[in-house]
Design a protein around this motif. Structure first.
Motif, PDB file in Angstrom:
ATOM      1  N   LEU A  88       0.837  -1.202   0.000  1.00 29.58           N
ATOM      2  CA  LEU A  88       0.000   0.000   0.000  1.00 29.58           C
ATOM      3  C   LEU A  88       0.871   1.251   0.000  1.00 29.58           C
ATOM      4  N   THR A  89       1.873   1.246   0.862  1.00 29.64           N
ATOM      5  CA  THR A  89       2.762   2.410   1.000  1.00 29.64           C
ATOM      6  C   THR A  89       3.540   2.659  -0.285  1.00 29.64           C
ATOM      7  N   LYS A  90       4.101   1.593  -0.856  1.00 30.01           N
ATOM      8  CA  LYS A  90       4.892   1.753  -2.086  1.00 30.01           C
ATOM      9  C   LYS A  90       4.025   2.145  -3.271  1.00 30.01           C
ATOM     10  N   SER A  91       2.804   1.623  -3.353  1.00 26.20           N
ATOM     11  CA  SER A  91       1.929   1.879  -4.493  1.00 26.20           C
ATOM     12  C   SER A  91       1.262   3.249  -4.442  1.00 26.20           C
ATOM     13  N   ALA A  92       1.111   3.787  -3.259  1.00 29.82           N
ATOM     14  CA  ALA A  92       0.383   5.045  -3.102  1.00 29.82           C
ATOM     15  C   ALA A  92       1.195   6.239  -3.608  1.00 29.82           C
ATOM     16  N   GLU A  93       0.515   7.094  -4.324  1.00 28.47           N
ATOM     17  CA  GLU A  93       1.092   8.382  -4.722  1.00 28.47           C
ATOM     18  C   GLU A  93       1.115   9.321  -3.516  1.00 28.47           C
ATOM     19  N   LYS A  94       0.093   9.173  -2.674  1.00 27.53           N
ATOM     20  CA  LYS A  94      -0.045  10.041  -1.506  1.00 27.53           C
ATOM     21  C   LYS A  94      -0.598   9.216  -0.358  1.00 27.53           C
ATOM     22  N   VAL A  95      -0.036   9.431   0.849  1.00 21.86           N
ATOM     23  CA  VAL A  95      -0.544   8.828   2.076  1.00 21.86           C
ATOM     24  C   VAL A  95      -0.817   9.980   3.034  1.00 21.86           C
ATOM     25  N   VAL A  96      -2.067  10.051   3.516  1.00 19.72           N
ATOM     26  CA  VAL A  96      -2.441  11.151   4.406  1.00 19.72           C
ATOM     27  C   VAL A  96      -3.276  10.656   5.575  1.00 19.72           C
TER      28      VAL A  96
END
Length: 191
Positions: free
Chosen positions: A30-38
């Protein structure tokens, strides 16, 4: 003869329903695939018809940006919603409620399309304060079809999900955020 003509037209124009599977993501993926984590607070929801399709716009105030470019707010537009008393749902699509906090793992937004949670329900974790005031993270569980399409209710949480992110359910928010930051910086030995 008319029967065969109608049958021919129906067979050649009817939409075929195909089941789909959403790839299961670990917290690392999830972390690697995400463009943005908020970490964000759902402020408002609003229904919108786009080309005859029902969408719900979720307006979030960003509390903290963990990955990606910081913006003070984000609007996510997802298919589904309640229109004229009918609830339109897509199994696996997260639904957000005003006045709740979420940890969101998002795709890239474009001028034509808002960001979406990675892996649908997997890319959105609810943040809930426990009785001692500690914020804890709860990942949504894999939905499964429980009733036929004639009924209003289509999905319920599957408590037996073997998704790796469930290891983080109930963990303090700061623990989860620290782990995500270490994944982003490459300091984690997790695989």
């Amino acid at each position: 003869m008319l029967f065969y003509f109608v049958a021919f037209i129906f067979i050649n124009t009817a939409t075929m329903l195909q089941p789909t599977t959403v790839k299961q993501f670990s917290l690392i993926e999830l972390t690697k695939s995400a463009e943005k984590v908020v970490w964000a607070h759902c402020k408002n929801t609003a229904l919108e018809l786009i080309d005859g399709e029902i969408y719900t716009n979720y307006e979030f105030l960003v509390i903290e940006t963990i990955k990606g470019r910081h913006t003070s707010s984000i609007t996510i537009s997802l298919p589904g919603g309640i229109f004229q008393g009918v609830n339109y749902k897509i199994v696996g699509m997260p639904i957000f409620n005003p006045n709740t906090d979420e940890l969101l793992f998002l795709t890239e937004a474009t001028p034509q399309k808002s960001a979406w949670p990675i892996g649908l329900y997997q890319g959105a974790a609810r943040i809930i304060d426990d009785i001692s005031g500690v914020s804890r993270v709860f990942f949504r569980q894999k939905p499964h079809l429980t009733e036929t399409f004639r009924h209003e209710k289509l999905a319920t949480p599957n408590q037996n999900s073997s998704r790796p992110s469930k290891n983080y359910n109930g963990k303090p928010l700061e623990t989860v955020l620290s782990h995500i930051r270490s994944l982003i910086s490459g300091q984690s030995n997790d695989h």
